[in-house]
Design a protein around this motif. Structure first.
Motif, PDB file in Angstrom:
ATOM      1  N   TYR A   1      51.116  10.369   5.155  1.00 42.03           N
ATOM      2  CA  TYR A   1      50.689  10.606   6.526  1.00 42.03           C
ATOM      3  C   TYR A   1      51.742  11.417   7.274  1.00 42.03           C
ATOM      4  O   TYR A   1      51.597  11.715   8.450  1.00 42.03           O
ATOM      5  N   VAL A   2      52.799  11.811   6.583  1.00 44.99           N
ATOM      6  CA  VAL A   2      53.830  12.668   7.167  1.00 44.99           C
ATOM      7  C   VAL A   2      53.278  14.087   7.227  1.00 44.99           C
ATOM      8  O   VAL A   2      52.590  14.539   6.312  1.00 44.99           O
ATOM      9  N   GLY A   3      53.543  14.775   8.300  1.00 48.66           N
ATOM     10  CA  GLY A   3      53.132  16.160   8.443  1.00 48.66           C
ATOM     11  C   GLY A   3      54.328  17.051   8.680  1.00 48.66           C
ATOM     12  O   GLY A   3      55.434  16.580   8.960  1.00 48.66           O
ATOM     13  N   GLY A   4      54.108  18.330   8.539  1.00 44.17           N
ATOM     14  CA  GLY A   4      55.178  19.282   8.783  1.00 44.17           C
ATOM     15  C   GLY A   4      54.621  20.599   9.283  1.00 44.17           C
ATOM     16  O   GLY A   4      53.534  21.005   8.880  1.00 44.17           O
ATOM     17  N   THR A   5      55.370  21.249  10.162  1.00 46.58           N
ATOM     18  CA  THR A   5      55.002  22.567  10.666  1.00 46.58           C
ATOM     19  C   THR A   5      56.258  23.426  10.651  1.00 46.58           C
ATOM     20  O   THR A   5      57.272  23.051  11.241  1.00 46.58           O
ATOM     21  N   MET A   6      56.177  24.568   9.950  1.00 48.11           N
ATOM     22  CA  MET A   6      57.302  25.493   9.943  1.00 48.11           C
ATOM     23  C   MET A   6      57.073  26.479  11.086  1.00 48.11           C
ATOM     24  O   MET A   6      56.185  27.319  11.020  1.00 48.11           O
ATOM     25  N   THR A   7      57.856  26.333  12.144  1.00 47.24           N
ATOM     26  CA  THR A   7      57.666  27.164  13.330  1.00 47.24           C
ATOM     27  C   THR A   7      58.340  28.524  13.192  1.00 47.24           C
ATOM     28  O   THR A   7      57.988  29.465  13.899  1.00 47.24           O
TER      29      THR A   7
ATOM     30  N   PRO B   1      53.673   5.226  15.825  1.00 47.51           N
ATOM     31  CA  PRO B   1      54.762   4.963  16.761  1.00 47.51           C
ATOM     32  C   PRO B   1      56.044   5.679  16.343  1.00 47.51           C
ATOM     33  O   PRO B   1      56.221   5.991  15.167  1.00 47.51           O
ATOM     34  N   SER B   2      56.905   5.952  17.291  1.00 44.16           N
ATOM     35  CA  SER B   2      58.132   6.691  16.975  1.00 44.16           C
ATOM     36  C   SER B   2      58.986   5.983  15.936  1.00 44.16           C
ATOM     37  O   SER B   2      59.731   6.618  15.214  1.00 44.16           O
ATOM     38  N   SER B   3      58.857   4.685  15.814  1.00 46.07           N
ATOM     39  CA  SER B   3      59.631   3.960  14.786  1.00 46.07           C
ATOM     40  C   SER B   3      59.152   4.314  13.387  1.00 46.07           C
ATOM     41  O   SER B   3      59.838   4.045  12.409  1.00 46.07           O
ATOM     42  N   ALA B   4      57.980   4.961  13.270  1.00 44.88           N
ATOM     43  CA  ALA B   4      57.442   5.321  11.959  1.00 44.88           C
ATOM     44  C   ALA B   4      57.809   6.748  11.575  1.00 44.88           C
ATOM     45  O   ALA B   4      57.293   7.276  10.622  1.00 44.88           O
ATOM     46  N   GLN B   5      58.707   7.387  12.348  1.00 45.35           N
ATOM     47  CA  GLN B   5      59.087   8.754  12.026  1.00 45.35           C
ATOM     48  C   GLN B   5      59.677   8.806  10.615  1.00 45.35           C
ATOM     49  O   GLN B   5      60.313   7.851  10.162  1.00 45.35           O
ATOM     50  N   PRO B   6      59.461   9.927   9.890  1.00 45.31           N
ATOM     51  CA  PRO B   6      59.896   9.991   8.492  1.00 45.31           C
ATOM     52  C   PRO B   6      61.414   9.870   8.352  1.00 45.31           C
ATOM     53  O   PRO B   6      62.153  10.429   9.133  1.00 45.31           O
ATOM     54  N   ARG B   7      61.810   9.126   7.350  1.00 42.99           N
ATOM     55  CA  ARG B   7      63.225   8.993   7.012  1.00 42.99           C
ATOM     56  C   ARG B   7      63.323   8.548   5.571  1.00 42.99           C
ATOM     57  O   ARG B   7      62.434   7.922   5.037  1.00 42.99           O
ATOM     58  N   VAL B   8      64.418   8.886   4.959  1.00 47.47           N
ATOM     59  CA  VAL B   8      64.659   8.491   3.578  1.00 47.47           C
ATOM     60  C   VAL B   8      66.029   7.843   3.521  1.00 47.47           C
ATOM     61  O   VAL B   8      66.967   8.299   4.151  1.00 47.47           O
ATOM     62  N   ARG B   9      66.123   6.766   2.772  1.00 53.36           N
ATOM     63  CA  ARG B   9      67.421   6.097   2.654  1.00 53.36           C
ATOM     64  C   ARG B   9      67.928   6.199   1.261  1.00 53.36           C
ATOM     65  O   ARG B   9      67.286   6.374   0.323  1.00 53.36           O
TER      66      ARG B   9
ATOM     67  N   LEU C   1      62.972  26.439   9.941  1.00 59.66           N
ATOM     68  CA  LEU C   1      62.876  25.425  10.992  1.00 59.66           C
ATOM     69  C   LEU C   1      61.555  24.685  10.824  1.00 59.66           C
ATOM     70  O   LEU C   1      60.482  25.274  10.950  1.00 59.66           O
ATOM     71  N   VAL C   2      61.656  23.399  10.508  1.00 56.50           N
ATOM     72  CA  VAL C   2      60.469  22.593  10.252  1.00 56.50           C
ATOM     73  C   VAL C   2      60.441  21.412  11.198  1.00 56.50           C
ATOM     74  O   VAL C   2      61.437  20.703  11.363  1.00 56.50           O
ATOM     75  N   ILE C   3      59.277  21.217  11.805  1.00 56.00           N
ATOM     76  CA  ILE C   3      59.053  20.038  12.633  1.00 56.00           C
ATOM     77  C   ILE C   3      58.284  19.050  11.777  1.00 56.00           C
ATOM     78  O   ILE C   3      57.222  19.374  11.245  1.00 56.00           O
ATOM     79  N   GLY C   4      58.831  17.866  11.611  1.00 52.95           N
ATOM     80  CA  GLY C   4      58.188  16.836  10.805  1.00 52.95           C
ATOM     81  C   GLY C   4      57.862  15.637  11.661  1.00 52.95           C
ATOM     82  O   GLY C   4      58.543  15.357  12.639  1.00 52.95           O
ATOM     83  N   GLY C   5      56.822  14.948  11.300  1.00 46.76           N
ATOM     84  CA  GLY C   5      56.472  13.764  12.063  1.00 46.76           C
ATOM     85  C   GLY C   5      55.235  13.100  11.514  1.00 46.76           C
ATOM     86  O   GLY C   5      54.705  13.488  10.480  1.00 46.76           O
ATOM     87  N   VAL C   6      54.806  12.116  12.241  1.00 48.50           N
ATOM     88  CA  VAL C   6      53.632  11.355  11.853  1.00 48.50           C
ATOM     89  C   VAL C   6      52.743  11.220  13.079  1.00 48.50           C
ATOM     90  O   VAL C   6      52.985  10.403  13.942  1.00 48.50           O
ATOM     91  N   ALA C   7      51.733  12.064  13.154  1.00 42.61           N
ATOM     92  CA  ALA C   7      50.839  12.072  14.307  1.00 42.61           C
ATOM     93  C   ALA C   7      50.127  10.733  14.443  1.00 42.61           C
ATOM     94  O   ALA C   7      49.654  10.166  13.459  1.00 42.61           O
ATOM     95  N   GLY C   8      50.090  10.225  15.658  1.00 44.52           N
ATOM     96  CA  GLY C   8      49.371   8.988  15.919  1.00 44.52           C
ATOM     97  C   GLY C   8      50.105   7.738  15.497  1.00 44.52           C
ATOM     98  O   GLY C   8      49.568   6.644  15.566  1.00 44.52           O
TER      99      GLY C   8
END
Length: 154
Positions: A127-133, A146-154, A137-144
């Motif tokens: 459900y992660v999306g990406g847009t290369m503007t 919560p901000s706590s669900a933003q993509p991250r890798v550990r 430069l890439v904007i990544g996120g998860v539309a819809g």
């Protein structure tokens, strides 16, 4: 872990950038020489919204020819390019390499079958999306989500 992202467009760069930032050895593969040069010289700028913006040093190439097989080959090319892309990436595929398709559509396991045994072929969704503007430069996120669900890798 040694990882190659085959089809490092906007979504591939989001995943590759996060994996590189987490300390994995990542090769981003994209057919565009200008983008590859930009990534190699200036790094990948990831904008993750509330998680912030950062520049991640990455290694990129127009071909998937690492010096040794990778542990994980993530496939994000367009479906109709899958077989050709995997044929060109044979140097990255060893007996222990996992092939992970995060592509849209169905039937990718059949396209990947000639390159790895069934127990090394994985299909996923995201459900992660990406847009290369702009290149690099890439904007990544998860539309819809919560901000706590933003993509991250550990």
């Amino acid at each position: 872990m040694r990882i190659a992202i085959l089809g490092a467009g906007s979504l591939g760069c989001v995943f590759g950038g996060l994996l590189a930032a987490a300390g994995h050895e990542v090769l981003l593969v994209n057919r565009n020489p200008a983008l590859v040069d930009r990534l190699n010289t200036q790094g990948l700028t990831l904008d993750l919204g509330v998680a912030g913006r950062r520049v991640v040093p990455v290694r990129a190439s127009t071909v998937c020819a690492p010096d040794a097989p990778v542990d994980l080959l993530v496939i994000l090319v367009k479906s109709f390019d899958t077989a050709a892309a995997l044929s060109g990436a044979r140097a990255a595929i060893g007996s222990d390499t996992l092939l992970l398709s995060l592509q849209n559509g169905m039937g990718h396991e059949d396209l990947m079958a000639p390159f790895a045994p069934p127990d090394r072929v994985l299909l996923g969704k995201t459900y992660v999306g990406g847009t290369m503007t702009e290149p690099g430069l890439v904007i990544g996120g998860v539309a819809g989500r919560p901000s706590s669900a933003q993509p991250r890798v550990r």
